[in-house]
Scaffold this active site. Structure first.
Site, PDB file in Angstrom:
ATOM      1  N   GLY A  54      15.659  19.810 -44.091  1.00  0.00           N
ATOM      2  CA  GLY A  54      14.259  20.076 -43.764  1.00  0.00           C
ATOM      3  C   GLY A  54      14.050  21.567 -43.689  1.00  0.00           C
ATOM      4  O   GLY A  54      15.012  22.331 -43.597  1.00  0.00           O
ATOM      5  N   CYS A  81      22.517  19.373 -43.983  1.00  0.00           N
ATOM      6  CA  CYS A  81      21.783  20.638 -43.861  1.00  0.00           C
ATOM      7  C   CYS A  81      21.015  20.696 -42.538  1.00  0.00           C
ATOM      8  O   CYS A  81      21.639  20.713 -41.479  1.00  0.00           O
ATOM      9  CB  CYS A  81      20.877  20.836 -45.081  1.00  0.00           C
ATOM     10  SG  CYS A  81      20.343  22.545 -45.262  1.00  0.00           S
ATOM     11  N   TYR A  82      19.678  20.672 -42.553  1.00  0.00           N
ATOM     12  CA  TYR A  82      18.965  20.678 -41.269  1.00  0.00           C
ATOM     13  C   TYR A  82      19.425  19.499 -40.412  1.00  0.00           C
ATOM     14  O   TYR A  82      19.560  19.609 -39.197  1.00  0.00           O
ATOM     15  CB  TYR A  82      17.446  20.596 -41.509  1.00  0.00           C
ATOM     16  CG  TYR A  82      16.651  20.469 -40.219  1.00  0.00           C
ATOM     17  CD1 TYR A  82      16.357  21.600 -39.460  1.00  0.00           C
ATOM     18  CD2 TYR A  82      16.212  19.229 -39.753  1.00  0.00           C
ATOM     19  CE1 TYR A  82      15.652  21.497 -38.261  1.00  0.00           C
ATOM     20  CE2 TYR A  82      15.515  19.115 -38.557  1.00  0.00           C
ATOM     21  CZ  TYR A  82      15.228  20.254 -37.821  1.00  0.00           C
ATOM     22  OH  TYR A  82      14.536  20.144 -36.637  1.00  0.00           O
ATOM     23  N   HIS A 170      24.762  20.202 -49.525  1.00  0.00           N
ATOM     24  CA  HIS A 170      24.026  19.011 -49.993  1.00  0.00           C
ATOM     25  C   HIS A 170      24.914  18.134 -50.889  1.00  0.00           C
ATOM     26  O   HIS A 170      25.039  18.413 -52.077  1.00  0.00           O
ATOM     27  CB  HIS A 170      22.778  19.450 -50.761  1.00  0.00           C
ATOM     28  CG  HIS A 170      21.723  20.014 -49.880  1.00  0.00           C
ATOM     29  ND1 HIS A 170      20.730  19.249 -49.307  1.00  0.00           N
ATOM     30  CD2 HIS A 170      21.532  21.277 -49.432  1.00  0.00           C
ATOM     31  CE1 HIS A 170      19.965  20.009 -48.548  1.00  0.00           C
ATOM     32  NE2 HIS A 170      20.420  21.235 -48.607  1.00  0.00           N
ATOM     33  N   GLU A 172      24.207  15.322 -52.038  1.00  0.00           N
ATOM     34  CA  GLU A 172      23.386  14.493 -52.935  1.00  0.00           C
ATOM     35  C   GLU A 172      23.061  15.175 -54.253  1.00  0.00           C
ATOM     36  O   GLU A 172      22.613  14.524 -55.192  1.00  0.00           O
ATOM     37  CB  GLU A 172      22.100  14.053 -52.218  1.00  0.00           C
ATOM     38  CG  GLU A 172      21.048  15.136 -51.975  1.00  0.00           C
ATOM     39  CD  GLU A 172      21.304  16.014 -50.736  1.00  0.00           C
ATOM     40  OE1 GLU A 172      22.458  16.050 -50.263  1.00  0.00           O
ATOM     41  OE2 GLU A 172      20.375  16.667 -50.264  1.00  0.00           O
ATOM     42  N   ASP A 228       5.034  -0.407 -64.315  1.00  0.00           N
ATOM     43  CA  ASP A 228       4.999  -0.969 -62.965  1.00  0.00           C
ATOM     44  C   ASP A 228       4.193  -2.275 -62.902  1.00  0.00           C
ATOM     45  O   ASP A 228       4.652  -3.270 -62.351  1.00  0.00           O
ATOM     46  CB  ASP A 228       4.427   0.045 -61.963  1.00  0.00           C
ATOM     47  CG  ASP A 228       5.199   1.352 -61.980  1.00  0.00           C
ATOM     48  OD1 ASP A 228       6.346   1.334 -62.456  1.00  0.00           O
ATOM     49  OD2 ASP A 228       4.656   2.371 -61.528  1.00  0.00           O
ATOM     50  N   LYS A 367      11.574   4.188 -59.904  1.00  0.00           N
ATOM     51  CA  LYS A 367      11.116   3.869 -61.266  1.00  0.00           C
ATOM     52  C   LYS A 367      12.215   3.258 -62.133  1.00  0.00           C
ATOM     53  O   LYS A 367      11.996   2.246 -62.794  1.00  0.00           O
ATOM     54  CB  LYS A 367      10.609   5.159 -61.927  1.00  0.00           C
ATOM     55  CG  LYS A 367       9.892   4.933 -63.221  1.00  0.00           C
ATOM     56  CD  LYS A 367       8.485   4.509 -62.942  1.00  0.00           C
ATOM     57  CE  LYS A 367       7.608   4.459 -64.162  1.00  0.00           C
ATOM     58  NZ  LYS A 367       6.213   4.157 -63.780  1.00  0.00           N
TER      59      LYS A 367
END
Ligand code: XMP
Length: 511
Positions: A54, A81-82, A170, A172, A228, A367
């Site tokens: 964040g 992180c944050y 991070h 990710e 979608d 998606k």
């Protein structure tokens, strides 16, 4: 089913974290830190929690915090992180902000606690991706430092007894070489997840849930032909086919053959498929209108009006279905941006159709997961892989006034460009590509005669999120082939140009 909670503290990678977890076949959901209570978290039975990054500093008055009792709830936590600094702060550790240890970008990660469950199989040196100014200077009691970098004294820390872990970097992002390994360690070694979440199971579960929810009720779905709404229709068709009515408003602003393709794809299900031919009424309303925002508004309104009329014909509707997907649902910490274009989606809710409830069976999926589900349900590949197509359709790709003639010209040119992109394998590299009929005429020469015809612009972009986009570096050969075919096969076109503007400053669509 094991579930991981991604508790969002406003980081830009919150969705990416959830994606990375799902890639390990563990279901993950993102919730805003202020949208869920500790009691709800405990009741939901999460196998683990990930605190996201964040933009704040934990000591700021407005910084997002959470109930510190979460540390004693017995649920494994990974702070990123944050989220890592917050974890330390909640546990009574100390955070410092020091400009000279700011790290942005790739940094060498140096684990220093062999046997730490989170960093298992991470080598002595590897690259991790950092983006921080604050850092944990003193971990809380019970925690020990498990990795450092050359400038950060605490790049990772852990309290394995309480199953609490923090990483300043991070895991990710793909730049962190062993990021996936670290997430796997957290999910499987720390949280003991089974990793058995699959789209096939999800599909079967969703069908069973829809049957239970809908019972013998009637469902109405506005089908646009986009990915979608098509997958939503296929899922509902499989669950409650005979109780489903799909209203497909053919506004005449589709690409070549698109309406027929959509209709064909749904022929195999026993459902009420209504294709409303509304071409004339849309074109009549668009007659003489040049201003892009006005066109968008007219199309949005007219769409709802047609849909309402069809809804009234059907009579009592219990459920209105919508193809809302996960990125549309996630509450982000960020404020609402300025309106650049008023987007029209077929999801706009009609007032005059009375229904009891809304069903959104795709609201938990990203998606590409929606595409996977579409395949699972047997939708054809061309529908499942369809690139995004704006609600107002070709009306915003015919610049200025929209007429039937101009639409016909654009459809042909666009189809040729798409064929050439597919033939050269470029379709896999581009996120979206199409032709635009500019309002510009120019002089040409054909045979020995002067011509004065339309200018077509070709546009192709690559992007992850469509918020920013880069123009695609298509090989000259592909552009040449498309240009030559378009000017030869579409008689009124004398000139083809390629759009080399990124977003920003341009937008993807020209209007
Ligand atoms: P822009 O032009 O805003 O486009 O850079 C970003 C993405 O959004 C699509 N787009 C729309 N999609 N209704 C939609 O459903 C709309 O009104 C609309 N306008 C643009 C565009 O095709 C691109 O993928």
């Amino acid at each position: 089913m094991d579930k991981i909670l991604v508790l969002d503290f406003g980081g830009q990678y919150n969705q990416l974290i959830a994606r990375r977890v799902r890639e390990q076949r563990v279901f993950a959901e993102v919730r805003g830190y202020d949208k869920i209570t500790l009691a709800e978290i405990v009741a939901a039975g999460y196998a683990g929690i990930i605190f996201t990054g964040g933009p704040n500093s934990v000591y700021e008055e407005s910084a997002p915090h959470f109930d510190p009792a979460i540390l004693d709830a017995g649920i494994p936590i990974l702070g990123i992180c944050y989220g890592c600094q917050l974890l330390a702060w909640m546990g009574g550790g100390e955070i410092r902000s020091a400009g000279n240890i700011s790290e942005y970008g790739k940094v060498e990660l140096l684990p220093c606690a062999p046997g730490d469950p989170l960093l298992r199989d991470v080598p002595e040196t590897s690259v991790c991706w950092m983006s921080h100014t604050d850092y944990v200077s003193t971990p809380p009691t019970g925690f020990s430092v498990t990795a450092r970098t050359r400038s950060c004294p605490c790049a990772a820390f852990s309290d394995p007894a309480r199953r609490l872990y923090g990483v300043q970097f991070h895991p990710e992002v793909t730049h962190t070489e062993y990021g996936a390994q670290i997430l796997r360690n957290f999910l499987f070694s720390v949280c003991a997840c089974a990793g058995d979440w699959s789209m096939g199971d999800y599909c079967q579960r969703a069908i069973a849930e829809l049957r239970e929810k809908i019972g013998s009720g009637r469902v109405l779905l506005a089908l646009s032909g986009g990915v979608d709404s098509s997958v939503c229709a296929a899922l509902l068709a499989e669950a409650v086919g005979s109780q489903l009515t799909c209203v497909f408003v053919d506004h005449g602003l589709m690409r070549k053959d698109e309406g027929d393709e959509v209709e064909r794809a749904f022929a195999k299900w026993d459902l009420d498929f209504v294709r409303v031919n509304a071409v004339e009424r849309f074109l009549t309303r668009l007659h003489g209108v040049e201003e892009p925002e006005r066109k968008r508004k007219i199309i949005g309104e007219e769409f709802i009006r047609v849909f309402e009329e069809e809804g009234r014909k059907i009579g009592q509707v219990d459920f209105l279905a919508q193809g809302t997907i996960y990125p549309d649902v996630i509450e982000s910490g960020l404020g609402a941006g300025a309106v650049i274009k008023s987007h029209h989606n077929v999801g706009g809710l009609p007032d005059a159709v009375e229904f009891r409830e809304i069903v959104e069976p795709l609201r938990l999926l990203f998606k590409d997961e929606v595409r996977q589900l579409g395949r699972e349900l047997g939708l054809p590949e061309y529908l499942v892989m369809r690139q995004p197509f704006p609600g107002p359709g070709l009306a915003i790709r015919v610049l200025g006034e929209v007429t039937e003639d101009k639409l016909a010209i654009l459809r042909e040119a666009d189809a040729i460009f798409r064929e050439e992109m597919a033939a050269s394998g470029q379709e896999r590299c581009a996120s979206q590509y199409f032709a635009v009929l500019t309002g510009c005429r120019s002089v040409g020469v054909m045979g020995d005669a002067r011509t004065y015809g339309w200018t077509i612009a070709l546009r192709s972009v690559t992007t992850d999120d469509f918020m920013t986009a880069d123009w695609s570096r298509i090989p000259y050969e592909t552009l040449e082939k498309a240009s030559s075919r378009i000017t030869n096969e579409v008689p009124t076109i004398t000139r083809v140009v390629y759009d080399i503007t990124s977003k920003p400053p341009a937008t993807v669509e020209w209007e």
